[in-house]
Design a protein around this motif. Structure first.
Motif, PDB file in Angstrom:
ATOM      1  N   ASN A  94    -119.575 -13.699 -17.399  1.00 40.63           N
ATOM      2  CA  ASN A  94    -118.740 -12.751 -18.129  1.00 40.63           C
ATOM      3  C   ASN A  94    -117.978 -11.903 -17.124  1.00 40.63           C
ATOM      4  O   ASN A  94    -118.335 -11.853 -15.949  1.00 40.63           O
ATOM      5  CB  ASN A  94    -119.574 -11.875 -19.072  1.00 40.63           C
ATOM      6  CG  ASN A  94    -120.591 -11.042 -18.316  1.00 40.63           C
ATOM      7  OD1 ASN A  94    -120.255 -10.016 -17.722  1.00 40.63           O
ATOM      8  ND2 ASN A  94    -121.856 -11.500 -18.320  1.00 40.63           N
ATOM      9  N   SER A  98    -118.048  -8.041 -20.234  1.00 39.53           N
ATOM     10  CA  SER A  98    -117.428  -8.484 -21.488  1.00 39.53           C
ATOM     11  C   SER A  98    -116.703  -9.793 -21.220  1.00 39.53           C
ATOM     12  O   SER A  98    -116.789 -10.353 -20.130  1.00 39.53           O
ATOM     13  CB  SER A  98    -116.455  -7.426 -22.007  1.00 39.53           C
ATOM     14  OG  SER A  98    -115.462  -7.140 -21.033  1.00 39.53           O
ATOM     15  N   TYR A  99    -115.996 -10.295 -22.217  1.00 47.38           N
ATOM     16  CA  TYR A  99    -115.258 -11.552 -22.108  1.00 47.38           C
ATOM     17  C   TYR A  99    -116.162 -12.698 -21.627  1.00 47.38           C
ATOM     18  O   TYR A  99    -116.003 -13.206 -20.519  1.00 47.38           O
ATOM     19  CB  TYR A  99    -114.060 -11.408 -21.166  1.00 47.38           C
ATOM     20  CG  TYR A  99    -113.143 -10.265 -21.513  1.00 47.38           C
ATOM     21  CD1 TYR A  99    -112.366 -10.303 -22.667  1.00 47.38           C
ATOM     22  CD2 TYR A  99    -113.073  -9.145 -20.689  1.00 47.38           C
ATOM     23  CE1 TYR A  99    -111.528  -9.241 -23.005  1.00 47.38           C
ATOM     24  CE2 TYR A  99    -112.245  -8.081 -21.005  1.00 47.38           C
ATOM     25  CZ  TYR A  99    -111.477  -8.139 -22.167  1.00 47.38           C
ATOM     26  OH  TYR A  99    -110.669  -7.084 -22.482  1.00 47.38           O
ATOM     27  N   PRO A 100    -117.126 -13.099 -22.455  1.00 44.72           N
ATOM     28  CA  PRO A 100    -118.028 -14.182 -22.045  1.00 44.72           C
ATOM     29  C   PRO A 100    -117.296 -15.508 -21.903  1.00 44.72           C
ATOM     30  O   PRO A 100    -116.406 -15.838 -22.692  1.00 44.72           O
ATOM     31  CB  PRO A 100    -119.044 -14.240 -23.190  1.00 44.72           C
ATOM     32  CG  PRO A 100    -118.319 -13.677 -24.372  1.00 44.72           C
ATOM     33  CD  PRO A 100    -117.405 -12.616 -23.816  1.00 44.72           C
ATOM     34  N   ILE A 128    -121.997  -9.673 -25.402  1.00 50.43           N
ATOM     35  CA  ILE A 128    -122.647 -10.555 -24.442  1.00 50.43           C
ATOM     36  C   ILE A 128    -123.939 -11.083 -25.059  1.00 50.43           C
ATOM     37  O   ILE A 128    -124.888 -10.337 -25.302  1.00 50.43           O
ATOM     38  CB  ILE A 128    -122.965  -9.813 -23.129  1.00 50.43           C
ATOM     39  CG1 ILE A 128    -121.672  -9.275 -22.516  1.00 50.43           C
ATOM     40  CG2 ILE A 128    -123.652 -10.757 -22.152  1.00 50.43           C
ATOM     41  CD1 ILE A 128    -120.616 -10.319 -22.245  1.00 50.43           C
ATOM     42  N   SER A 133    -123.698 -18.013 -26.446  1.00 52.17           N
ATOM     43  CA  SER A 133    -122.584 -18.550 -25.665  1.00 52.17           C
ATOM     44  C   SER A 133    -122.887 -19.961 -25.182  1.00 52.17           C
ATOM     45  O   SER A 133    -122.035 -20.853 -25.204  1.00 52.17           O
ATOM     46  CB  SER A 133    -122.290 -17.641 -24.467  1.00 52.17           C
ATOM     47  OG  SER A 133    -121.864 -16.372 -24.889  1.00 52.17           O
TER      48      SER A 133
END
Length: 201
Positions: A94, A98-100, A128, A133
């Motif tokens: 990530n 943030s933004y995985p 997260i 994910s």
């Protein structure tokens, strides 16, 4: 031939008489002197070049044999049902918490297959969540391969703990391909195999 070798030399030195289509080119078959020495040097260089090509071919064969032996050892050590000539490895990351994202690297016949590398921007996970994910990345990868009727890897390596491995297994189960590949989880801290799911194929 002059075009092929990009040469405008007016003379060809040869160990035997040859026919040449351009009448303005002199064909020399030396019996002694500097031209004879030049011819002998050229023949020696050609011999070195041919031997170098043979050595490269032998080395390539040796490397390929070594890779197969390594894959066979891997199959034996992990009790894999098939020789892992196609391996895919997944990892999550990530950006600043943030933004995985997830990434997959691929190996075929013991070598990186960079054209098959994939990068996944996680779409369905809020915040997260490493497990979710991993599940999304694995699901998207093998759903795509199934749609393309492409072969699945013999071995899938999940970088993470039991949670990541379980999440990947959920994706495999939902796709209905249990028994089509082997999933292995790697413990990050110890860098060793801690759990594996062996396929029935």
């Amino acid at each position: 031939m002059r075009t092929t070798f990009k040469s405008d030399a007016p003379e060809i030195i040869s160990p035997f008489t040859i026919e040449y289509p351009q009448p303005d080119i002199i064909i020399s078959v030396p019996k002694g002197g500097d031209k004879k020495k030049l011819l002998e040097l050229s023949e020696k260089n050609a011999g070195y070049f041919i031997e170098e090509l043979k050595n490269k071919a032998r080395l390539k064969l040796s490397k390929n044999t070594d890779k197969i032996k390594i894959l066979e050892q891997l199959q034996e050590d992990m009790q894999l049902p098939a020789l892992p000539v196609h391996i895919e490895c997944f990892d999550n990351s990530n950006f600043q918490g943030s933004y995985p994202v997830s990434a997959m690297v691929c190996y075929k016949n013991g070598e990186p297959s960079k054209k098959d590398y994939r990068h996944f921007n996680i779409k369905t996970v809020q915040g997260i969540n490493d497990f979710a994910s991993m599940k999304e990345a694995v699901y998207r990868r093998y759903k795509r391969l199934m749609e393309e009727k492409a072969p699945l890897p013999q071995l899938v390596i999940i970088d993470g703990g039991k949670g990541q491995l379980s999440a990947a297994m959920e994706a495999i189960e939902e796709l209905g391909i249990i028994g089509s590949t082997t999933l292995v989880g790697l413990a990050k801290n110890e860098e060793e195999i801690f759990s594996r799911v062996i396929s029935n194929r």
